[in-house]
Scaffold this motif. Structure first.
Motif, PDB file in Angstrom:
ATOM      1  N   SER A 191       0.830  -1.205   0.000  1.00  0.00           N
ATOM      2  CA  SER A 191       0.000   0.000   0.000  1.00  0.00           C
ATOM      3  C   SER A 191       0.866   1.258   0.000  1.00  0.00           C
ATOM      4  O   SER A 191       0.601   2.214  -0.746  1.00  0.00           O
ATOM      5  N   THR A 192       1.908   1.249   0.825  1.00  0.00           N
ATOM      6  CA  THR A 192       2.784   2.419   0.921  1.00  0.00           C
ATOM      7  C   THR A 192       3.508   2.676  -0.392  1.00  0.00           C
ATOM      8  O   THR A 192       3.657   3.832  -0.818  1.00  0.00           O
ATOM      9  N   MET A 193       3.946   1.618  -1.054  1.00  0.00           N
ATOM     10  CA  MET A 193       4.657   1.804  -2.321  1.00  0.00           C
ATOM     11  C   MET A 193       3.732   2.351  -3.403  1.00  0.00           C
ATOM     12  O   MET A 193       4.153   3.156  -4.242  1.00  0.00           O
ATOM     13  N   ASN A 194       2.483   1.932  -3.393  1.00  0.00           N
ATOM     14  CA  ASN A 194       1.529   2.518  -4.346  1.00  0.00           C
ATOM     15  C   ASN A 194       1.330   4.002  -4.071  1.00  0.00           C
ATOM     16  O   ASN A 194       1.277   4.821  -4.997  1.00  0.00           O
ATOM     17  N   LEU A 195       1.213   4.344  -2.785  1.00  0.00           N
ATOM     18  CA  LEU A 195       1.059   5.748  -2.418  1.00  0.00           C
ATOM     19  C   LEU A 195       2.306   6.543  -2.794  1.00  0.00           C
ATOM     20  O   LEU A 195       2.209   7.670  -3.309  1.00  0.00           O
ATOM     21  N   ILE A 196       3.476   5.968  -2.545  1.00  0.00           N
ATOM     22  CA  ILE A 196       4.729   6.637  -2.911  1.00  0.00           C
ATOM     23  C   ILE A 196       4.781   6.886  -4.416  1.00  0.00           C
ATOM     24  O   ILE A 196       5.153   7.978  -4.873  1.00  0.00           O
ATOM     25  N   THR A 197       4.405   5.876  -5.191  1.00  0.00           N
ATOM     26  CA  THR A 197       4.443   6.002  -6.652  1.00  0.00           C
ATOM     27  C   THR A 197       3.547   7.138  -7.132  1.00  0.00           C
ATOM     28  O   THR A 197       3.935   7.938  -7.998  1.00  0.00           O
ATOM     29  N   GLU A 198       2.351   7.220  -6.567  1.00  0.00           N
ATOM     30  CA  GLU A 198       1.429   8.287  -6.976  1.00  0.00           C
ATOM     31  C   GLU A 198       1.904   9.654  -6.490  1.00  0.00           C
ATOM     32  O   GLU A 198       1.744  10.661  -7.192  1.00  0.00           O
ATOM     33  N   LEU A 199       2.499   9.699  -5.304  1.00  0.00           N
ATOM     34  CA  LEU A 199       3.005  10.972  -4.793  1.00  0.00           C
ATOM     35  C   LEU A 199       4.235  11.417  -5.586  1.00  0.00           C
ATOM     36  O   LEU A 199       4.445  12.621  -5.810  1.00  0.00           O
ATOM     37  N   GLN A 200       5.043  10.460  -6.018  1.00  0.00           N
ATOM     38  CA  GLN A 200       6.175  10.793  -6.887  1.00  0.00           C
ATOM     39  C   GLN A 200       5.681  11.405  -8.197  1.00  0.00           C
ATOM     40  O   GLN A 200       6.283  12.348  -8.722  1.00  0.00           O
ATOM     41  N   LYS A 201       4.590  10.865  -8.695  1.00  0.00           N
ATOM     42  CA  LYS A 201       4.028  11.405  -9.934  1.00  0.00           C
ATOM     43  C   LYS A 201       3.482  12.810  -9.707  1.00  0.00           C
ATOM     44  O   LYS A 201       3.653  13.698 -10.559  1.00  0.00           O
ATOM     45  N   GLU A 202       2.830  13.024  -8.562  1.00  0.00           N
ATOM     46  CA  GLU A 202       2.344  14.372  -8.247  1.00  0.00           C
ATOM     47  C   GLU A 202       3.516  15.347  -8.152  1.00  0.00           C
ATOM     48  O   GLU A 202       3.429  16.484  -8.639  1.00  0.00           O
ATOM     49  N   ARG A 203       4.597  14.916  -7.542  1.00  0.00           N
ATOM     50  CA  ARG A 203       5.781  15.772  -7.435  1.00  0.00           C
ATOM     51  C   ARG A 203       6.300  16.152  -8.815  1.00  0.00           C
ATOM     52  O   ARG A 203       6.610  17.323  -9.074  1.00  0.00           O
ATOM     53  N   GLY A 204       6.390  15.176  -9.712  1.00  0.00           N
ATOM     54  CA  GLY A 204       6.904  15.457 -11.049  1.00  0.00           C
ATOM     55  C   GLY A 204       5.997  16.370 -11.851  1.00  0.00           C
ATOM     56  O   GLY A 204       6.463  17.311 -12.515  1.00  0.00           O
ATOM     57  N   LEU A 205       4.691  16.104 -11.805  1.00  0.00           N
ATOM     58  CA  LEU A 205       3.745  16.950 -12.542  1.00  0.00           C
ATOM     59  C   LEU A 205       3.726  18.371 -11.983  1.00  0.00           C
ATOM     60  O   LEU A 205       3.596  19.347 -12.739  1.00  0.00           O
ATOM     61  N   THR A 206       3.862  18.480 -10.665  1.00  0.00           N
ATOM     62  CA  THR A 206       3.917  19.813 -10.058  1.00  0.00           C
ATOM     63  C   THR A 206       5.184  20.541 -10.480  1.00  0.00           C
ATOM     64  O   THR A 206       5.172  21.767 -10.703  1.00  0.00           O
ATOM     65  N   SER A 207       6.273  19.796 -10.623  1.00  0.00           N
ATOM     66  CA  SER A 207       7.525  20.393 -11.090  1.00  0.00           C
ATOM     67  C   SER A 207       7.356  20.967 -12.496  1.00  0.00           C
ATOM     68  O   SER A 207       7.809  22.081 -12.787  1.00  0.00           O
ATOM     69  N   ILE A 208       6.689  20.221 -13.362  1.00  0.00           N
ATOM     70  CA  ILE A 208       6.437  20.707 -14.724  1.00  0.00           C
ATOM     71  C   ILE A 208       5.515  21.928 -14.692  1.00  0.00           C
ATOM     72  O   ILE A 208       5.732  22.914 -15.412  1.00  0.00           O
ATOM     73  N   TYR A 209       4.501  21.864 -13.822  1.00  0.00           N
ATOM     74  CA  TYR A 209       3.562  22.984 -13.715  1.00  0.00           C
ATOM     75  C   TYR A 209       4.275  24.259 -13.262  1.00  0.00           C
ATOM     76  O   TYR A 209       4.057  25.349 -13.820  1.00  0.00           O
ATOM     77  N   VAL A 210       5.134  24.125 -12.265  1.00  0.00           N
ATOM     78  CA  VAL A 210       5.869  25.297 -11.776  1.00  0.00           C
ATOM     79  C   VAL A 210       6.841  25.805 -12.843  1.00  0.00           C
ATOM     80  O   VAL A 210       7.031  27.016 -13.014  1.00  0.00           O
ATOM     81  N   GLY A 211       7.439  24.872 -13.601  1.00  0.00           N
ATOM     82  CA  GLY A 211       8.411  25.280 -14.612  1.00  0.00           C
ATOM     83  C   GLY A 211       7.795  25.910 -15.837  1.00  0.00           C
ATOM     84  O   GLY A 211       8.329  26.880 -16.387  1.00  0.00           O
ATOM     85  N   SER A 212       6.654  25.369 -16.270  1.00  0.00           N
ATOM     86  CA  SER A 212       6.079  25.822 -17.541  1.00  0.00           C
ATOM     87  C   SER A 212       4.761  26.566 -17.390  1.00  0.00           C
ATOM     88  O   SER A 212       4.318  27.250 -18.316  1.00  0.00           O
ATOM     89  N   GLY A 213       4.103  26.409 -16.247  1.00  0.00           N
ATOM     90  CA  GLY A 213       2.791  27.024 -16.060  1.00  0.00           C
ATOM     91  C   GLY A 213       1.674  26.231 -16.711  1.00  0.00           C
ATOM     92  O   GLY A 213       0.510  26.652 -16.678  1.00  0.00           O
ATOM     93  N   SER A 214       1.981  25.085 -17.283  1.00  0.00           N
ATOM     94  CA  SER A 214       0.974  24.253 -17.952  1.00  0.00           C
ATOM     95  C   SER A 214       0.705  22.990 -17.132  1.00  0.00           C
ATOM     96  O   SER A 214       1.344  22.748 -16.110  1.00  0.00           O
ATOM     97  N   ASN A 215      -0.244  22.191 -17.618  1.00  0.00           N
ATOM     98  CA  ASN A 215      -0.573  20.901 -16.994  1.00  0.00           C
ATOM     99  C   ASN A 215      -1.197  21.048 -15.608  1.00  0.00           C
ATOM    100  O   ASN A 215      -1.064  20.156 -14.773  1.00  0.00           O
ATOM    101  N   ARG A 216      -1.888  22.147 -15.364  1.00  0.00           N
ATOM    102  CA  ARG A 216      -2.513  22.325 -14.056  1.00  0.00           C
ATOM    103  C   ARG A 216      -3.580  21.261 -13.794  1.00  0.00           C
ATOM    104  O   ARG A 216      -3.694  20.738 -12.680  1.00  0.00           O
ATOM    105  N   GLN A 217      -4.353  20.924 -14.814  1.00  0.00           N
ATOM    106  CA  GLN A 217      -5.400  19.927 -14.642  1.00  0.00           C
ATOM    107  C   GLN A 217      -4.806  18.568 -14.288  1.00  0.00           C
ATOM    108  O   GLN A 217      -5.361  17.821 -13.472  1.00  0.00           O
TER     109      GLN A 217
END
Length: 375
Positions: A50-76
């Motif tokens: 369960s924890t690894m699934n949560l980690i995987t999804e949180l890692q993805k949120e971190r990456g998408l947020t990084s792109i959002y902060v860098g480019s201003g896109s992909n907010r959805q």
């Protein structure tokens, strides 16, 4: 007051019965201890999965947020990913609350995560690197909980395999951090200028290969094949090419804004395949461990019911035999005692004779009495 003959005989008979029950009880307690260890081990495996699934999804949120902060896109995409993470939190809380060895304050964890998200929404981060650094402690907290579960007592030879999961977690985190940082940098067209950030990026990439090639890792043949395919895949090669490009611009360019040849969407897709493949390996290994633990637990339950049935039958049979044994001694002894008492009090019938029912000691005693009365 002295004990009656019946009580003495029955007590004598119960001694071996009690010894049997005590010895079997000690054996049962040992088996029960093993059962509890397997049960705890199964719970730990469920927690790790369960924890690894949560980690995987949180890692993805971190990456998408990084792109959002860098480019201003992909907010959805960021909002959708946050919902996926939030959907996993209740199950994680339930499993963590059952693990008494964990001292994790889950409300503090979710509070810190919500605060971090608010800071993103308020645009307080000025670079993808800052986002990566801000999210990583939360992910490391979850990894710490998972590692504590890995290090709990194991049985049945599962310990080494579970330890391998912790190594694989590090490889996955390296790939996920790399994905988020490089995708964010490319999406913003910003050159990595900080030496610490560049060294961290190189370290993240190296951790993938180092951990996946560790001789201490024990995997199934299928998992080993999957890992080899990941390391030899075009997706991993694209990550390596992106690292070389980022490092080249870091070393040779002085401009803040640069033009990357690598497309961040393509890099994100390739790096995500690597991360998801590593998580799949972990989940498959954990699934195998869970199946083994569950099978063993069921066998222990069957053994328990078999043990209790055998003990119950033995007790019933031995009690019946004991009662029959006591009765076979008590009845003739009682008859002899009554006859002698009748004669001793002067009210007895001197012509009375004892029935000789067997040729054992009591039967001979009755015969001797009859001979005495005849003479």
């Amino acid at each position: 007051m002295g004990l009656s003959l019946r009580v003495k005989l029955f007590g004598l008979f119960l001694l071996p019965l009690g010894t049997l029950i005590v010895s079997q009880g000690i054996l049962f307690l040992g088996k029960y201890g093993e059962y509890k260890t397997y049960q705890s081990q199964r719970d730990n495996i469920e927690l790790i999965a369960s924890t690894m699934n949560l980690i995987t999804e949180l890692q993805k949120e971190r990456g998408l947020t990084s792109i959002y902060v860098g480019s201003g896109s992909n907010r959805q995409a960021v909002d959708d990913q946050r919902k996926k993470v939030d959907a996993l939190l209740p199950a994680e809380l339930s499993l963590i609350s059952r693990a008494r060895y964990l001292k994790m304050d889950f409300s503090a964890f979710t509070g810190a995560l919500n605060t971090l998200r608010s800071q993103v929404d308020e645009k307080r981060f000025d670079s993808p690197q800052r986002v990566i650094d801000a999210y990583t402690p939360s992910i490391r907290t979850l990894m710490g909980s998972s590692n504590k579960a890995v290090n709990q007592p194991t049985i049945g030879g599962l310990g080494k395999v579970m330890s391998s999961i912790a190594v694989l977690q590090e490889a996955q985190e390296g790939a996920a951090r790399f994905r988020g940082l490089v995708s964010g940098a490319i999406s913003s067209s910003n050159r990595l200028k900080e030496r610490e950030a560049m060294l961290s990026l190189i370290k993240d990439f190296e951790s993938i290969e180092i951990n996946l090639n560790s001789p201490a890792i024990i995997y199934s043949a299928q998992s080993r094949e999957t890992i080899d395919k990941v390391l030899q895949s075009g997706d991993f090669s694209l990550m390596k090419d992106a690292l070389l490009e980022v490092f080249g611009l870091y070393a040779t360019s002085t401009a803040d804004v640069v033009q990357y040849k690598t497309n961040y969407d393509a890099l994100w897709a390739s790096a995500s395949k690597v991360v998801e493949s590593l998580n799949m390996v972990s989940q498959n290994e954990l699934k195998n461990l869970l199946t083994r633990s569950t099978t063993i637990l069921r066998s222990y339950v069957r053994e328990f019911y078999t043990f209790m049935t055998i003990i119950l039958v033995l007790i019933i049979v031995l009690v019946i035999m004991g009662l029959a044994f006591v009765s076979s001694i008590r009845k003739p002894v009682g008859q002899i005692s009554s006859t002698f008492l009748s004669i001793a009090t002067g009210s007895g019938d001197l012509s009375a004779r004892l029935e000789v029912r067997a040729q054992d000691e009591l039967g001979r005693l009755a015969g001797y009495f009859n001979d005495f009365a005849e003479n």
